[in-house]
Design a protein around this motif. Structure first.
Motif, PDB file in Angstrom:
ATOM      1  N   PHE A 115      -1.785   1.107  -7.222  1.00 23.88           N
ATOM      2  CA  PHE A 115      -2.305  -0.070  -6.540  1.00 23.88           C
ATOM      3  C   PHE A 115      -1.290  -0.473  -5.476  1.00 23.88           C
ATOM      4  N   PHE A 116      -1.773  -0.778  -4.277  1.00 22.87           N
ATOM      5  CA  PHE A 116      -0.918  -1.240  -3.193  1.00 22.87           C
ATOM      6  C   PHE A 116      -1.449  -2.591  -2.716  1.00 22.87           C
ATOM      7  N   LYS A 117      -0.587  -3.579  -2.698  1.00 22.80           N
ATOM      8  CA  LYS A 117      -0.981  -4.905  -2.226  1.00 22.80           C
ATOM      9  C   LYS A 117      -1.060  -4.865  -0.698  1.00 22.80           C
ATOM     10  N   LEU A 118      -2.206  -5.264  -0.157  1.00 24.00           N
ATOM     11  CA  LEU A 118      -2.426  -5.130   1.282  1.00 24.00           C
ATOM     12  C   LEU A 118      -1.426  -5.908   2.122  1.00 24.00           C
ATOM     13  N   ASN A 119      -0.994  -7.078   1.661  1.00 23.30           N
ATOM     14  CA  ASN A 119      -0.079  -7.848   2.500  1.00 23.30           C
ATOM     15  C   ASN A 119       1.340  -7.278   2.503  1.00 23.30           C
ATOM     16  N   ARG A 120       1.566  -6.192   1.791  1.00 25.06           N
ATOM     17  CA  ARG A 120       2.855  -5.499   1.820  1.00 25.06           C
ATOM     18  C   ARG A 120       2.779  -4.205   2.642  1.00 25.06           C
ATOM     19  N   MET A 121       1.619  -3.960   3.242  1.00 24.79           N
ATOM     20  CA  MET A 121       1.411  -2.743   4.030  1.00 24.79           C
ATOM     21  C   MET A 121       1.616  -3.038   5.515  1.00 24.79           C
ATOM     22  N   LYS A 122       2.254  -2.108   6.213  1.00 25.92           N
ATOM     23  CA  LYS A 122       2.466  -2.226   7.656  1.00 25.92           C
ATOM     24  C   LYS A 122       2.178  -0.870   8.298  1.00 25.92           C
ATOM     25  N   ASP A 123       1.850  -0.903   9.571  1.00 20.87           N
ATOM     26  CA  ASP A 123       1.687   0.320  10.375  1.00 20.87           C
ATOM     27  C   ASP A 123       0.703   1.314   9.766  1.00 20.87           C
ATOM     28  N   LEU A 124      -0.446   0.834   9.325  1.00 22.33           N
ATOM     29  CA  LEU A 124      -1.451   1.708   8.723  1.00 22.33           C
ATOM     30  C   LEU A 124      -2.047   2.636   9.776  1.00 22.33           C
ATOM     31  N   ALA A 125      -2.149   3.915   9.424  1.00 23.39           N
ATOM     32  CA  ALA A 125      -2.763   4.901  10.321  1.00 23.39           C
ATOM     33  C   ALA A 125      -3.747   5.748   9.527  1.00 23.39           C
ATOM     34  N   ILE A 126      -4.918   5.959  10.095  1.00 24.83           N
ATOM     35  CA  ILE A 126      -5.884   6.883   9.496  1.00 24.83           C
ATOM     36  C   ILE A 126      -5.533   8.272  10.005  1.00 24.83           C
ATOM     37  N   LEU A 127      -5.326   9.192   9.086  1.00 21.04           N
ATOM     38  CA  LEU A 127      -4.899  10.547   9.436  1.00 21.04           C
ATOM     39  C   LEU A 127      -6.102  11.475   9.583  1.00 21.04           C
ATOM     40  N   HIS A 128      -5.881  12.618  10.201  1.00 17.10           N
ATOM     41  CA  HIS A 128      -6.960  13.588  10.401  1.00 17.10           C
ATOM     42  C   HIS A 128      -7.251  14.391   9.133  1.00 17.10           C
ATOM     43  N   GLN A 129      -6.323  14.375   8.192  1.00 15.53           N
ATOM     44  CA  GLN A 129      -6.491  15.120   6.943  1.00 15.53           C
ATOM     45  C   GLN A 129      -7.523  14.429   6.055  1.00 15.53           C
ATOM     46  N   THR A 130      -8.470  15.203   5.546  1.00 15.56           N
ATOM     47  CA  THR A 130      -9.463  14.652   4.620  1.00 15.56           C
ATOM     48  C   THR A 130      -9.134  15.107   3.200  1.00 15.56           C
ATOM     49  N   PHE A 131      -9.833  14.545   2.236  1.00 17.56           N
ATOM     50  CA  PHE A 131      -9.584  14.897   0.832  1.00 17.56           C
ATOM     51  C   PHE A 131     -10.899  14.953   0.075  1.00 17.56           C
TER      52      PHE A 131
END
Length: 145
Positions: A115-131
């Protein structure tokens, strides 16, 4: 259901929620419309924090888009103890618990779900790698830990 849809709109506003609400509203006979309005306005649950910012909403929408596309994401995360690390994850579910937003994701750094708390996240990037999405059971997640 109508009250729940209205309440959800305080946190997240995809078009499907308003469309669903309108469909429910049109099912109500005209002679019952005022009573329906009264009943659906009796409760409103706003799970957003005071001082809710558009940045948090934009972050949730960006993560939601990554979940839809099965795209990995990266972000800088600061833990509760103050440790800052670059994380790369496979995002699964956005969770709102007690007015706080979390991302439930498979962490490629820890090789486990976290679990990651959203207000502790910075510089989010969507990558080209899928899963390929792993099978998870939301009802068995550790919600109380």
């Amino acid at each position: 259901i109508a009250s729940a849809l209205q309440s959800v709109s305080s946190m997240y506003e995809p078009i499907s929620h308003s469309t669903a609400y309108q469909k429910i509203k049109h099912l109500i006979p005209e002679q019952s419309a005022q009573a329906f309005k009264h009943q659906t306005e009796k409760w409103f649950i706003d799970m957003t924090a005071w001082g809710h910012t558009e940045d948090q909403k934009a972050l949730r929408e960006k993560i939601s888009a990554a979940i839809d596309r099965l795209s990995t994401i990266s972000f800088t995360y600061t833990s509760a103890s103050g440790e800052t690390l670059l994380r790369e994850t496979e995002p699964y579910t956005l969770v709102c618990k007690a007015g706080h937003w979390y991302l439930y994701a498979y962490c490629l750094v820890r090789n486990d779900f976290r679990f990651f708390k959203l207000n502790r996240m910075k510089d989010l990037a969507i990558l080209h790698q899928t899963f390929i999405r792993k099978d998870i059971q939301l009802d068995t997640l550790p919600w109380d830990k």
